[in-house]
Design a protein around this motif. Structure first.
Motif, PDB file in Angstrom:
ATOM      1  N   ASP A  27       0.828  -1.207   0.000  1.00  0.00           N
ATOM      2  CA  ASP A  27       0.000   0.000   0.000  1.00  0.00           C
ATOM      3  C   ASP A  27       0.866   1.262   0.000  1.00  0.00           C
ATOM      4  O   ASP A  27       0.542   2.243  -0.663  1.00  0.00           O
ATOM      5  CB  ASP A  27      -0.939   0.008   1.208  1.00  0.00           C
ATOM      6  N   ASP A  30       2.187   1.713  -3.507  1.00  0.00           N
ATOM      7  CA  ASP A  30       1.103   2.215  -4.360  1.00  0.00           C
ATOM      8  C   ASP A  30       0.865   3.701  -4.129  1.00  0.00           C
ATOM      9  O   ASP A  30       0.675   4.466  -5.076  1.00  0.00           O
ATOM     10  CB  ASP A  30      -0.194   1.444  -4.100  1.00  0.00           C
ATOM     11  N   LYS A  31       0.880   4.102  -2.873  1.00  0.00           N
ATOM     12  CA  LYS A  31       0.643   5.512  -2.550  1.00  0.00           C
ATOM     13  C   LYS A  31       1.765   6.392  -3.099  1.00  0.00           C
ATOM     14  O   LYS A  31       1.509   7.447  -3.685  1.00  0.00           O
ATOM     15  CB  LYS A  31       0.539   5.684  -1.030  1.00  0.00           C
ATOM     16  N   THR A  33       3.751   5.825  -5.605  1.00  0.00           N
ATOM     17  CA  THR A  33       3.818   5.831  -7.065  1.00  0.00           C
ATOM     18  C   THR A  33       2.505   6.271  -7.693  1.00  0.00           C
ATOM     19  O   THR A  33       2.368   6.251  -8.918  1.00  0.00           O
ATOM     20  CB  THR A  33       4.197   4.439  -7.608  1.00  0.00           C
ATOM     21  N   GLY A  34       1.556   6.654  -6.869  1.00  0.00           N
ATOM     22  CA  GLY A  34       0.270   7.096  -7.391  1.00  0.00           C
ATOM     23  C   GLY A  34      -0.526   5.977  -8.049  1.00  0.00           C
ATOM     24  O   GLY A  34      -1.365   6.222  -8.904  1.00  0.00           O
ATOM     25  N   GLY A  35      -0.257   4.733  -7.664  1.00  0.00           N
ATOM     26  CA  GLY A  35      -0.982   3.587  -8.217  1.00  0.00           C
ATOM     27  C   GLY A  35      -0.527   3.195  -9.611  1.00  0.00           C
ATOM     28  O   GLY A  35      -1.121   2.335 -10.243  1.00  0.00           O
ATOM     29  N   LYS A  36       0.533   3.813 -10.104  1.00  0.00           N
ATOM     30  CA  LYS A  36       1.006   3.570 -11.461  1.00  0.00           C
ATOM     31  C   LYS A  36       1.416   2.116 -11.671  1.00  0.00           C
ATOM     32  O   LYS A  36       1.253   1.575 -12.760  1.00  0.00           O
ATOM     33  CB  LYS A  36       2.188   4.489 -11.749  1.00  0.00           C
ATOM     34  N   TYR A  37       1.935   1.485 -10.638  1.00  0.00           N
ATOM     35  CA  TYR A  37       2.425   0.109 -10.746  1.00  0.00           C
ATOM     36  C   TYR A  37       1.600  -0.851  -9.882  1.00  0.00           C
ATOM     37  O   TYR A  37       2.112  -1.864  -9.417  1.00  0.00           O
ATOM     38  CB  TYR A  37       3.892   0.044 -10.321  1.00  0.00           C
ATOM     39  N   SER A  38       0.335  -0.554  -9.695  1.00  0.00           N
ATOM     40  CA  SER A  38      -0.479  -1.339  -8.774  1.00  0.00           C
ATOM     41  C   SER A  38      -0.583  -2.811  -9.184  1.00  0.00           C
ATOM     42  O   SER A  38      -0.608  -3.691  -8.327  1.00  0.00           O
ATOM     43  CB  SER A  38      -1.867  -0.728  -8.611  1.00  0.00           C
ATOM     44  N   ASP A  42       0.617  -5.666  -6.665  1.00  0.00           N
ATOM     45  CA  ASP A  42      -0.293  -6.718  -6.231  1.00  0.00           C
ATOM     46  C   ASP A  42       0.292  -8.097  -6.496  1.00  0.00           C
ATOM     47  O   ASP A  42       0.203  -8.996  -5.662  1.00  0.00           O
ATOM     48  CB  ASP A  42      -1.646  -6.589  -6.922  1.00  0.00           C
TER      49      ASP A  42
END
Length: 64
Positions: A27, A30-31, A33-38, A42
């Protein structure tokens, strides 16, 4: 004994704490990287949980 075996031995019995740590670190990434590599995060979280966190006697998670 390899380093991986030593790590697994140290974490044995603390699977739920490992799972929480893996989730929290994913998490954080993700935070940052702004969710770019979510998707990749995961995937890495699942692999780490499989390797270190989940109890081998427990049923594996279902993937959707």
């Amino acid at each position: 004994m390899s380093m991986l075996d030593k790590i697994k031995a140290k974490l044995k019995g603390h699977e739920s704490q490992v799972d929480k740590g893996v989730e929290k670190s994913g998490d954080f990434v993700d935070k940052r990287t702004g969710g770019k590599y979510s998707g990749q995060v995961d995937s890495a979280q699942e692999r780490m949980k499989d390797e270190f966190g989940r109890d081998p006697n427990q049923d594996p998670p279902t993937r959707t």
